[in-house]
Motif scaffolding. Structure first.
Motif, PDB file in Angstrom:
ATOM      1  N   VAL A 289       0.285  -1.296  -7.460  1.00 38.32           N
ATOM      2  CA  VAL A 289      -0.879  -2.158  -7.643  1.00 38.32           C
ATOM      3  C   VAL A 289      -1.920  -1.776  -6.600  1.00 38.32           C
ATOM      4  CG1 VAL A 289       0.160  -3.951  -6.195  1.00 38.32           C
ATOM      5  CG2 VAL A 289      -1.690  -4.544  -7.754  1.00 38.32           C
ATOM      6  N   ILE A 290      -3.185  -1.744  -7.018  1.00 40.46           N
ATOM      7  CA  ILE A 290      -4.293  -1.395  -6.131  1.00 40.46           C
ATOM      8  C   ILE A 290      -5.209  -2.609  -6.014  1.00 40.46           C
ATOM      9  CG2 ILE A 290      -6.168   0.230  -5.692  1.00 40.46           C
ATOM     10  CD1 ILE A 290      -4.804   2.221  -7.470  1.00 40.46           C
ATOM     11  N   LEU A 291      -5.651  -2.907  -4.782  1.00 37.44           N
ATOM     12  CA  LEU A 291      -6.446  -4.094  -4.498  1.00 37.44           C
ATOM     13  C   LEU A 291      -7.896  -3.713  -4.248  1.00 37.44           C
ATOM     14  CD1 LEU A 291      -3.446  -4.879  -3.861  1.00 37.44           C
ATOM     15  CD2 LEU A 291      -4.347  -6.437  -2.127  1.00 37.44           C
ATOM     16  N   TYR A 292      -8.815  -4.524  -4.784  1.00 39.33           N
ATOM     17  CA  TYR A 292     -10.244  -4.327  -4.568  1.00 39.33           C
ATOM     18  C   TYR A 292     -10.878  -5.670  -4.207  1.00 39.33           C
ATOM     19  CZ  TYR A 292      -9.535   0.086  -7.060  1.00 39.33           C
ATOM     20  OH  TYR A 292      -9.089   1.319  -7.459  1.00 39.33           O
ATOM     21  N   ASP A 293     -11.884  -5.594  -3.328  1.00 39.06           N
ATOM     22  CA  ASP A 293     -12.633  -6.784  -2.932  1.00 39.06           C
ATOM     23  C   ASP A 293     -14.116  -6.523  -3.188  1.00 39.06           C
ATOM     24  OD1 ASP A 293     -13.677  -9.055  -1.851  1.00 39.06           O
ATOM     25  OD2 ASP A 293     -12.755  -8.852   0.117  1.00 39.06           O
ATOM     26  N   ILE A 294     -14.736  -7.328  -4.024  1.00 44.31           N
ATOM     27  CA  ILE A 294     -16.109  -7.040  -4.447  1.00 44.31           C
ATOM     28  C   ILE A 294     -17.130  -7.249  -3.336  1.00 44.31           C
ATOM     29  CG2 ILE A 294     -15.568  -7.683  -6.813  1.00 44.31           C
ATOM     30  CD1 ILE A 294     -17.213 -10.224  -6.335  1.00 44.31           C
ATOM     31  N   PHE A 295     -16.743  -7.883  -2.225  1.00 35.05           N
ATOM     32  CA  PHE A 295     -17.696  -8.101  -1.145  1.00 35.05           C
ATOM     33  C   PHE A 295     -17.695  -6.974  -0.125  1.00 35.05           C
ATOM     34  CE2 PHE A 295     -19.948 -12.087  -1.244  1.00 35.05           C
ATOM     35  CZ  PHE A 295     -19.307 -12.774  -2.260  1.00 35.05           C
ATOM     36  N   SER A 296     -16.837  -5.994  -0.282  1.00 34.64           N
ATOM     37  CA  SER A 296     -16.748  -4.917   0.694  1.00 34.64           C
ATOM     38  C   SER A 296     -17.871  -3.914   0.490  1.00 34.64           C
ATOM     39  CB  SER A 296     -15.391  -4.218   0.591  1.00 34.64           C
ATOM     40  OG  SER A 296     -14.350  -5.145   0.774  1.00 34.64           O
ATOM     41  N   ASP A 297     -18.025  -3.026   1.446  1.00 35.78           N
ATOM     42  CA  ASP A 297     -19.119  -2.065   1.421  1.00 35.78           C
ATOM     43  C   ASP A 297     -18.719  -0.726   0.808  1.00 35.78           C
ATOM     44  OD1 ASP A 297     -20.819  -3.842   2.631  1.00 35.78           O
ATOM     45  OD2 ASP A 297     -20.258  -3.222   4.651  1.00 35.78           O
ATOM     46  N   SER A 298     -17.527  -0.637   0.278  1.00 32.63           N
ATOM     47  CA  SER A 298     -17.068   0.625  -0.280  1.00 32.63           C
ATOM     48  C   SER A 298     -16.335   0.368  -1.584  1.00 32.63           C
ATOM     49  CB  SER A 298     -16.130   1.337   0.709  1.00 32.63           C
ATOM     50  OG  SER A 298     -15.499   2.432   0.098  1.00 32.63           O
ATOM     51  N   ARG A 299     -16.397   1.346  -2.476  1.00 28.40           N
ATOM     52  CA  ARG A 299     -15.660   1.218  -3.735  1.00 28.40           C
ATOM     53  C   ARG A 299     -14.210   1.618  -3.562  1.00 28.40           C
ATOM     54  NH1 ARG A 299     -18.998   4.635  -7.822  1.00 28.40           N
ATOM     55  NH2 ARG A 299     -17.068   4.435  -9.002  1.00 28.40           N
ATOM     56  N   ALA A 300     -13.850   2.017  -2.364  1.00 34.45           N
ATOM     57  CA  ALA A 300     -12.455   2.359  -2.104  1.00 34.45           C
ATOM     58  C   ALA A 300     -11.613   1.095  -2.147  1.00 34.45           C
ATOM     59  CB  ALA A 300     -12.325   3.034  -0.740  1.00 34.45           C
ATOM     60  N   PRO A 301     -10.329   1.219  -2.462  1.00 36.78           N
ATOM     61  CA  PRO A 301      -9.472   0.035  -2.468  1.00 36.78           C
ATOM     62  C   PRO A 301      -9.301  -0.533  -1.075  1.00 36.78           C
ATOM     63  CG  PRO A 301      -8.216   2.030  -2.972  1.00 36.78           C
ATOM     64  CD  PRO A 301      -9.644   2.424  -2.877  1.00 36.78           C
ATOM     65  N   ILE A 302      -8.854  -1.769  -1.031  1.00 37.82           N
ATOM     66  CA  ILE A 302      -8.619  -2.427   0.253  1.00 37.82           C
ATOM     67  C   ILE A 302      -7.558  -1.683   1.041  1.00 37.82           C
ATOM     68  CG2 ILE A 302      -7.765  -4.550   1.325  1.00 37.82           C
ATOM     69  CD1 ILE A 302      -8.944  -6.055  -1.043  1.00 37.82           C
ATOM     70  N   SER A 303      -6.549  -1.191   0.355  1.00 42.53           N
ATOM     71  CA  SER A 303      -5.448  -0.506   1.014  1.00 42.53           C
ATOM     72  C   SER A 303      -4.830   0.488   0.040  1.00 42.53           C
ATOM     73  CB  SER A 303      -4.401  -1.522   1.491  1.00 42.53           C
ATOM     74  OG  SER A 303      -4.004  -2.348   0.417  1.00 42.53           O
ATOM     75  N   ALA A 304      -3.874   1.235   0.524  1.00 43.55           N
ATOM     76  CA  ALA A 304      -3.244   2.253  -0.305  1.00 43.55           C
ATOM     77  C   ALA A 304      -2.427   1.612  -1.418  1.00 43.55           C
ATOM     78  CB  ALA A 304      -2.341   3.125   0.569  1.00 43.55           C
ATOM     79  N   PRO A 305      -2.276   2.315  -2.556  1.00 46.27           N
ATOM     80  CA  PRO A 305      -1.438   1.782  -3.646  1.00 46.27           C
ATOM     81  C   PRO A 305       0.002   1.610  -3.185  1.00 46.27           C
ATOM     82  CG  PRO A 305      -2.777   3.640  -4.393  1.00 46.27           C
ATOM     83  CD  PRO A 305      -2.897   3.602  -2.910  1.00 46.27           C
ATOM     84  N   LEU A 306       0.556   0.440  -3.442  1.00 46.35           N
ATOM     85  CA  LEU A 306       1.938   0.154  -3.071  1.00 46.35           C
ATOM     86  C   LEU A 306       2.598  -0.614  -4.212  1.00 46.35           C
ATOM     87  CD1 LEU A 306       1.639  -0.863   0.689  1.00 46.35           C
ATOM     88  CD2 LEU A 306       2.714   1.192  -0.222  1.00 46.35           C
ATOM     89  N   PRO A 307       3.922  -0.606  -4.259  1.00 46.32           N
ATOM     90  CA  PRO A 307       4.610  -1.317  -5.350  1.00 46.32           C
ATOM     91  C   PRO A 307       4.465  -2.832  -5.227  1.00 46.32           C
ATOM     92  CG  PRO A 307       6.054   0.284  -4.270  1.00 46.32           C
ATOM     93  CD  PRO A 307       4.852   0.142  -3.409  1.00 46.32           C
ATOM     94  N   LEU A 308       4.639  -3.491  -6.333  1.00 50.80           N
ATOM     95  CA  LEU A 308       4.792  -4.943  -6.359  1.00 50.80           C
ATOM     96  C   LEU A 308       6.243  -5.254  -5.996  1.00 50.80           C
ATOM     97  CD1 LEU A 308       3.641  -7.786  -7.252  1.00 50.80           C
ATOM     98  CD2 LEU A 308       4.619  -7.264  -9.486  1.00 50.80           C
ATOM     99  N   LEU A 309       6.437  -6.135  -5.036  1.00 53.61           N
ATOM    100  CA  LEU A 309       7.786  -6.420  -4.555  1.00 53.61           C
ATOM    101  C   LEU A 309       8.251  -7.802  -4.991  1.00 53.61           C
ATOM    102  CD1 LEU A 309       8.146  -5.004  -0.929  1.00 53.61           C
ATOM    103  CD2 LEU A 309       8.817  -3.997  -3.100  1.00 53.61           C
ATOM    104  N   LEU A 310       9.548  -7.932  -5.102  1.00 55.42           N
ATOM    105  CA  LEU A 310      10.203  -9.221  -5.338  1.00 55.42           C
ATOM    106  C   LEU A 310      10.786  -9.679  -4.013  1.00 55.42           C
ATOM    107  CD1 LEU A 310      11.478 -11.523  -6.955  1.00 55.42           C
ATOM    108  CD2 LEU A 310      13.331  -9.965  -7.579  1.00 55.42           C
ATOM    109  N   ARG A 311      10.353 -10.808  -3.537  1.00 56.15           N
ATOM    110  CA  ARG A 311      10.830 -11.318  -2.248  1.00 56.15           C
ATOM    111  C   ARG A 311      11.634 -12.597  -2.438  1.00 56.15           C
ATOM    112  NH1 ARG A 311       5.685 -10.341   1.864  1.00 56.15           N
ATOM    113  NH2 ARG A 311       5.629  -8.067   1.581  1.00 56.15           N
ATOM    114  N   GLY A 312      12.550 -12.809  -1.522  1.00 58.54           N
ATOM    115  CA  GLY A 312      13.382 -14.000  -1.564  1.00 58.54           C
ATOM    116  C   GLY A 312      14.580 -13.873  -2.456  1.00 58.54           C
TER     117      GLY A 312
END
Length: 760
Positions: A289-312
């Motif tokens: 999953v890749i995260l984006y924030d529309i208020f940021s100054d770059s079209r780059a994702p917030i962070s590197a692509p990482l898996p969706l995890l199951l916790r607990g």
């Protein structure tokens, strides 16, 4: 209805000690696997998940999300089920029985009636309830829209209006109140309507961009490739272009639909979620999953692509599911693991905005952001702080992380300029939250509706604001038009979210000249779907490596473990910055006072620019640090130039630090006098031996709160009978009844003894 899984080739994901992810789902899920059920259906208008059986409709409330929620049921007649939705007031249940008929149940009386298509040539694609003042329910048909109102006795529908055009398929979300109707051979031509409490708004017809794999090929757009999302109160449509491997973004205005750039995708199957105004693009085939924030100054994702995890997930179950034992317990555990620990299963359906329905196994998951992991994944401190300041679902945690980052910046002795940028972000955010009243709010009691149906969202009219608006700082922000082919430039946005309620946004026209928009897909400068840049070197700094631990442990010594306050803003107040960052850090950095003074000065500069008051203890600490290095000249300039705001605490600290510097002590005395703290000023004059001057000052300013004995003791300590006599005469003349007090008698006797000793 959600599709059943045909196979299970998905992976199982657990949150081990070495697992890292920015997005996760938490075990246990909401279990909705009912024997004899005919699938699962979701009503986003009432936030309900349905599971129909032969004679019942079982429903679970999904907001607020709880795995232990108790389901409710409604008895219905047996028959096929294509779709289920409650009315907005939860009094009527509507079930689509076929492509030509929808059946209605009055939940109070049990009465039923049906509404059918008048022509066999048209079919019902779906329906939705609305809070529009002119209609209650909308049928989406291959021939257009039929708008109906429900009669007062809830026994029949009355046709209000018909909108005729060919429809291939449609997309609707109650969150946006927007329905998009696809038509044409490639299903790329769209007509949109927003039906909200403010009325009906028709959006301009527009076409979505689609690349061609071959010269004569004409790819057809599918409904699952179009996603309508609401982010920061604005409506966006995200379209998957599988040929170009792009996710195209469109923003809705009252009088225009504007394409606002594209994001790269790495999977032919894409799903979209929105969690706390963060856009999550699930690359289903790649299982990341890749995260984006529309208020940021770059079209780059917030962070590197990482898996969706199951916790607990219980580790004992995980271990047993992977063992080769054949006993009954291991077999049961393996079955449990196979059904509940599958990530991106074939039966997964992503529900707007942040739910995942596993129809194959009868499970519902809620998606969460890991703010600590996101914060630790980037070395761009200003971008991280801006991102955290915009978070509302976990505002308390975001605030703790901001404090942790600020403290780490100082402990690692980062450049003062870096701290200055960080503190400007925090102070500006706090100033804005104070102006909007969002700093601290109590949680409003949730009003329950009949039969366990949750309260419906407040009405929203969400196709966007006008081109000229007021941003978070009260400044006018205008769209700037650009020309060109590529949609590389995007809309400038305020640093912080402009409203507390993202639901209530009104449609306003896009005010641009005809030359600004060459087409509906023209360029309007807009920074949407962007995030902070990801460090390319992949090496974490000390700040990054400490953030995860700091998020939980840094403030434990200062913040109690009681129930978290109902904080709706991550803004950090100056008092919190002093108590949780500057004061504890100063104790750890007692040997580097120059750096701490520079940090404090930057903090004072920032708060003064926003005209925010700070606690006097911060000024007191500044005086202590300057005096510790004997920088009395600078201290004097700070006082004279009002960098240190006058207060009683500051004056007393100047007096204390002035024991080694008479000029600093004089500054403290002058500050007491300027603040009209006459009592304290007189007492200090007496303590310094200037009791006669103190008497004159007390008489001039009518200070009668100081005990006469204080002056008499100071005069007696001078061993000068004339001074003792003068003080006695002063109080005898100006304080009525003083001659009858014990102080007068005692010091008259002492004065006589002093005079007699001199005579002898």
């Amino acid at each position: 209805m959600f599709p059943k899984a045909s196979s299970s080739q998905s992976t199982t994901g657990f949150s081990g000690s070495d697992a890292l992810s920015h997005v996760y789902i938490r075990y246990p899920p909401l279990r909705c696997d009912i024997p004899g059920a005919r699938g699962l259906f979701y009503d986003d208008g009432n936030k309900l998940l349905f599971s129909p059986t032969s004679d019942q409709i079982i429903s679970w409330k999904t907001s607020p999300f709880s795995p232990l929620v108790i389901p409710t049921s409604d008895s219905v007649c047996e028959g096929p089920v294509l779709s289920i939705r409650y009315s907005i007031d939860a009094k009527v249940l509507a079930i689509q029985r076929s492509n030509h008929e929808i059946q209605f149940w009055n939940r109070e009386t049990g009465n039923t009636f049906s509404q059918k298509c008048k022509s066999d040539s048209e079919s019902i694609l779906g329906f939705f309830w609305t809070d529009c003042p002119t209609c209650d329910i909308v049928f989406v048909k291959t021939s257009g829209l039929d708008l109906f109102s429900l009669d007062s006795e809830l026994k029949s529908l009355h046709l209000v209006e018909t909108k005729r055009f060919n429809v291939s398929w449609y997309v609707y979300t109650h969150e946006s109140r927007l329905v998009l109707l696809a038509s044409g051979m490639q299903c790329k031509s769209f007509t949109g309507y927003q039906l909200s409490s403010a009325g009906i708004i028709r959006l301009p017809r527009f076409e979505m961009a689609m690349a061609k794999s071959e010269a004569n090929s004409k790819p057809v757009l599918a409904a699952e490739d179009v996603h309508v999302v609401t982010v920061y109160g604005r409506i966006y449509c995200l379209q998957v272009d599988k040929v170009a491997m792009l996710l195209n973004s469109y923003r809705f205005y009252r009088d225009a639909v504007v394409q606002q750039g594209s994001l790269p995708i790495f999977s032919s199957k894409i799903a979209v979620s929105v969690v706390d105004n963060v856009l999550l693009v699930h690359q289903v085939d790649a299982k990341v999953v890749i995260l984006y924030d529309i208020f940021s100054d770059s079209r780059a994702p917030i962070s590197a692509p990482l898996p969706l995890l199951l916790r607990g997930f219980p580790r004992s179950i995980t271990a047993s599911s992977q063992s080769s034992s054949r006993n009954a317990e291991d077999s049961e555990a393996k079955d449990l693991s196979d059904t509940e620990a599958i990530i991106y299963g074939d039966g997964w359906t992503f529900l707007v905005p942040d739910l995942i329905c596993d129809a194959a196994n009868g499970l519902l998951w809620k998606i969460h952001l890991d703010l600590e992991a996101i914060s630790a994944s980037s070395s761009e401190v200003p971008s991280v702080l801006e991102f955290l300041q915009r978070r509302k679902l976990e505002a308390h945690k975001a605030k703790q992380l901001c404090l942790a980052i600020s403290r780490t910046l100082i402990l690692e002795r980062r450049p003062v300029s870096m701290f200055a940028r960080a503190i400007d972000i925090l102070v500006t955010s706090y100033s804005y939250s104070i102006k909007t009243g969002s700093y601290l709010k109590g949680m409003k009691a949730e009003k329950s509706l009949p039969s366990g149906v949750p309260q419906v969202n407040s009405p929203s009219t969400i196709a966007d604001d006008s081109a000229s608006r007021v941003d978070a700082y009260g400044k006018s922000v205008k769209h700037e038009s650009v020309s060109g082919v590529h949609n590389d430039s995007m809309n400038k946005s305020p640093t912080f979210s402009g409203s507390d309620s993202e639901d209530n946004v009104t449609i306003e026209p896009l005010k641009t000249s005809s030359g600004d928009l060459h087409s509906l897909g023209g360029n309007v400068e807009s920074k949407i779907l962007m995030g902070a840049e990801v460090p390319s070197d992949g090496v974490q700094s000390g700040l990054q490596s400490q953030l995860l631990g700091l998020g939980n442990n840094l403030l434990n010594s200062n913040v109690t473990n009681h129930q978290e306050p109902q904080v709706t803003s991550a803004a950090v107040s100056p008092d919190e910055m002093y108590s949780f960052v500057i004061s504890p850090v100063e104790e750890e950095m007692s040997g580097d006072t120059s750096y701490m003074v520079s940090i404090i000065i930057e903090f004072l500069r920032s708060v003064n620019s926003e005209k925010i008051k700070v606690h006097p203890n911060l000024y007191v600490l500044t005086i202590q640090l300057l005096a510790r290095n004997e920088r009395y000249a600078e201290l004097g300039l700070f006082v004279i130039n009002k960098i240190l705001e006058p207060s009683k605490e500051v004056a007393l600290q100047l007096l204390e630090s002035g024991r080694q510097n008479i000029q600093t002590r004089k500054l403290g005395l002058d500050m007491l006098r300027q603040l009209s703290l006459h009592h304290d000023y007189v007492v200090l004059l007496v303590q310094d031996g200037y009791y006669l001057e103190a008497l004159r000052y007390a008489r001039k300013n009518k200070v009668n709160s100081v005990r006469p004995s204080l002056f008499l003791e100071a005069a007696y300590a001078s061993n000068d009978p004339q001074h003792v006599a003068a003080v006695l005469r002063f109080f005898s003349d100006f304080i009525p009844g003083f001659k009858s007090t014990s102080d007068h008698n005692s010091y008259c006797r002492i004065l006589a003894e002093m005079n007699s000793s001199i005579t002898a």
